[in-house]
Design a protein around this motif. Structure first.
Motif, PDB file in Angstrom:
ATOM      1  N   ARG A 190       1.594  -2.419   4.868  1.00 26.61           N
ATOM      2  CA  ARG A 190       2.295  -1.139   4.750  1.00 26.61           C
ATOM      3  C   ARG A 190       3.781  -1.375   4.956  1.00 26.61           C
ATOM      4  NH1 ARG A 190      -2.141   2.116   4.905  1.00 26.61           N
ATOM      5  NH2 ARG A 190      -3.833   1.505   6.298  1.00 26.61           N
ATOM      6  N   GLN A 191       4.567  -0.391   4.588  1.00 25.85           N
ATOM      7  CA  GLN A 191       6.002  -0.479   4.778  1.00 25.85           C
ATOM      8  C   GLN A 191       6.471   0.722   5.560  1.00 25.85           C
ATOM      9  OE1 GLN A 191       7.748  -2.919   4.360  1.00 25.85           O
ATOM     10  NE2 GLN A 191       9.827  -2.488   3.757  1.00 25.85           N
ATOM     11  N   LEU A 207       0.825  -1.208   0.000  1.00 23.40           N
ATOM     12  CA  LEU A 207       0.000   0.000   0.000  1.00 23.40           C
ATOM     13  C   LEU A 207       0.856   1.254   0.000  1.00 23.40           C
ATOM     14  CD1 LEU A 207      -2.791  -0.946   2.535  1.00 23.40           C
ATOM     15  CD2 LEU A 207      -2.974  -0.741   0.074  1.00 23.40           C
ATOM     16  N   ILE A 236       5.638  -2.326   8.531  1.00 20.75           N
ATOM     17  CA  ILE A 236       4.365  -2.851   9.023  1.00 20.75           C
ATOM     18  C   ILE A 236       3.888  -2.017  10.212  1.00 20.75           C
ATOM     19  CG2 ILE A 236       3.303  -4.805  10.223  1.00 20.75           C
ATOM     20  CD1 ILE A 236       4.936  -6.660   8.553  1.00 20.75           C
TER      21      ILE A 236
END
Lengths: 386, 291
Positions: free
Chosen positions: B254-255, B169, B257
């Motif tokens: 997501r990066q 995302l 997390i």
């Protein structure tokens, strides 16, 4: 077992919910517990905030807005996912894209949002707006500026001129773009810069934000004309970094707008966070930045610009009662023709008003936009007076 | 619900179960055996596996969409691994709660209606352990159901679409191996998210001898919770609904997390399990077992 009375077996059924309730409320009280900080005067805290020099941090920011605007998530094209639907099924007509930009900006002013912010020096920053099942990213790495929207998988790339951006010294070097959440530091800076004799500065009880002890600086407008009741800024006792900003409307007891760190670390974020490569399959658009608005601080007044650039705003009043008037001409018809905007406007004498708890905006029939933290009547009389 | 297998076979199972009950863990294993020998369980898992398969085949036949539909749908044509994510988004509101409601609602009431409950409880140790074992079995089913959706999605995605590094995302890209790891994490997340509903189902199941009623009540509650979660008038209530974090599994995409929702979800579900577990214990231990 059989000897145990029946009622005793119901004890856990009563006790466990009670324990859960105690833990939940106890947690809420612990969060609000005040810290024990060395005594400081309001002036000293102001100086502490002014000297803040936090260039490197990562944290999560929670923003809540209760401005009295309708919940746009129920309006078609209002929510972020809806906005993506709107822009992808529209055949790229100008109206559709204006609408989705406007709705994305407005959507940030309603409800709650959370964002993760990473900064490493003035030229490396990343803001991630965490939407449900989606994310909007703004990444600045040196002179590169990337915007990524996961809901429609689009990337916007810009290059920042080398000399721009050196001005944002205070760690608020986050890439500023429409559609991102402001950090408390950025928002607080605006209020702190505006502190003048028309503002009463006092200190509230010491507080705790994101696990850090903080002084609570309360700015109260002295005049009675503005809609703003008070602004409370939590200033980190250690670094002077503003940790939260709450803006209360006059007479209100809960904030109309608040931005606060829910977690904050002053460690250097991992370097690969700022390395962005457009993902495969994403639509990449190159966008040139306006040459002098690179830092996006909204300070257009100093800009000598061409005829088709932003016209110069007219500023009347001072302090909290400032009213900004901007001739927009044909753009105003564009704005009011958008069904989303039209829904928010109330017709009044001489134009249409967008009324929020903190700010009023008047679109006059002759193509001017007036805005200020004052009641709509003040805008109307200002419009008539010009 | 008591199909042909219950009455004659239940007696045989009962013998085994009473023999193993003293071991405790053996009782749990035999309960799992009973659950996964039922045709109904496999029918439900099959229906869940059909969700990603239908999505993938439909996308394959129509060659993508017009940008509408559930999240991640438009990513599938580029990367088959997104079939699992889309299928989870589709299954979480209804299909997963439905199957979990059936298993949890049936747990005690099913035994009661099949007239096996009193035999199970003849020994002096019983009711607490029976509740624990029933809940544990329901939890295992939650995991099986979620993994079924994920695994079927990954397999059909690999079969029908190109597979490559996955775009998160945040716009960052991770390798196939890491994305499979994240899929596993998501399965764990969704399973944890369903535990609260399982506990509610178990409690409702102790209230009645009619398994269908308990199942229906559990499923209806999960829908009520989600409807309340949509209304802005009940916003103060939202963080307390057991369905509040269901779709936040995307935080694992997501990066870096975002772990906070994982923790909050676990705490919320723990609270639900504690409260409804205690209620179920109170009700079940004071109940007159007549069937």
């Amino acid at each position: 077992m059989a000897a145990t009375a029946k009622w005793q077996r119901w004890v856990p059924a009563v006790a466990v919910p009670a324990v859960v309730a105690v833990v939940v409320t106890g947690g809420a009280f612990a969060a609000g517990a005040s810290a024990d900080l060395p005594e400081k005067t309001a002036q000293q805290v102001l100086e502490l905030a002014a000297q803040a020099d936090v260039q490197t941090f990562s944290g999560t920011v929670e923003q809540t807005a209760d401005l009295g605007l309708p919940d746009l998530s129920s309006v078609p094209g209002g929510s972020s996912s809806g906005a993506s639907g709107g822009s992808s099924d529209g055949s790229g007509s100008g109206d559709a894209s204006t609408d989705s930009t406007v709705s994305a900006a407005l959507e940030l002013l309603t409800g709650s949002h959370s964002a993760r912010v990473y900064a490493d020096g003035p030229t490396k920053a990343r803001v991630q707006v965490l939407d449900q099942l989606a994310e909007r990213d703004a990444i600045r790495n040196g002179s590169e500026l990337w915007l990524y929207d996961s809901s429609d998988n689009t990337v916007v790339h810009s290059s920042i001129p080398a000399d721009a951006g050196s001005g944002d010294g205070d760690g608020a070097g986050a890439p500023e773009a429409s559609g991102t959440v402001q950090t408390p530091a950025e928002l607080a800076q605006g209020f702190l810069d505006a502190v003048d004799p028309s503002t009463d500065v006092s200190l509230g009880a010491d507080t705790e934000v994101a696990g850090r002890s903080a002084y609570d600086l309360v700015l109260t407008p002295r005049g009675s004309e503005t809609l703003v009741g008070s602004v409370s800024i939590a200033v980190d006792s250690e670094t002077g970094l503003p940790l939260s900003v709450e803006v209360l409307a006059r007479g209100a007891s809960t904030p109309a707008f608040s931005v606060a760190f829910s977690s904050l670390s002053l460690d250097t974020p991992s370097a690969d966070l700022f390395d962005f490569t457009p993902p495969e399959g994403a639509a990449v658009t190159e966008k040139a930045l306006p040459t002098d608005a690179g830092d996006g601080s909204g300070d257009h007044a100093a800009a000598p610009q061409g005829a088709d650039a932003h016209p110069e705003p007219v500023v009347t009043g001072e302090g909290w009662n400032t009213i900004v008037a901007l001739p927009v001409g044909a753009d105003s018809a564009d704005l009011t023709s958008s069904p989303l905007i039209a829904q928010l406007l109330t017709p009044v004498d001489g134009g249409q008003v967008l009324q929020t708890a903190l700010v009023s905006v008047l679109l006059t029939d002759d193509g001017r936009v007036l805005a200020g933290a004052v009641p709509a009547e003040a805008l109307q009389s200002a419009a008539a007076g010009q | 619900m008591s199909l042909s297998e219950t009455t004659p076979r239940a007696q045989g199972d009962l013998e085994q179960r009473r023999a193993r009950r003293s071991v405790g863990f053996g009782f749990f294993l035999s309960e799992l055996g009973l659950l996964f020998r039922r045709r109904r369980t496999w029918a439900m898992l099959g229906a869940l596996a059909a969700v990603p398969i239908l999505i993938a085949v439909a996308i394959r036949l129509t060659d993508g969409g017009d940008g509408r539909g559930p999240a991640f749908l438009d990513r599938i044509t580029q990367n088959g691994l997104f079939v699992a994510m889309t299928a989870l988004v589709v299954s979480i509101p209804l299909f997963l709660p439905l199957t979990v409601g059936v298993v949890a609602g049936d747990s005690i009431a099913g035994e009661a209606s099949a007239s096996t409950l009193r035999y199970l409880l003849v020994a002096p140790v019983g009711r607490i352990r029976l509740l624990l074992v029933k809940f544990a079995a329901a939890a295992v089913f939650c995991l099986a159901a979620t993994v079924t959706v994920s695994l079927a999605g990954i397999l059909i995605g690999v079969a029908l679409f190109p597979v490559g590094p996955v775009t998160l995302l945040s716009g960052d890209t991770v390798s196939v191996a890491e994305s499979l790891g994240r899929s596993l994490l998501i399965a764990v997340y969704v399973t944890v998210g369903l535990l609260g509903l399982s506990a509610i189902g178990l409690f409702i199941s102790t209230l009645t001898d009619a398994p269908v009623g308990a199942m229906a009540a559990t499923v209806v509650l999960s829908i009520v919770a989600q409807v309340l979660g949509q209304l802005s008038q009940t916003e103060w209530l939202h963080p307390w609904l057991f369905s509040y974090h269901w779709l936040d599994f995307a935080d694992l995409l997501r990066q870096p997390i975002e772990w906070s929702s994982f923790g909050e979800n676990a705490l919320l579900q723990l609270a639900y399990v504690a409260v409804f577990g205690a209620l179920a214990y109170a009700r079940f231990s004071t109940k007159d077992i007549l069937s």
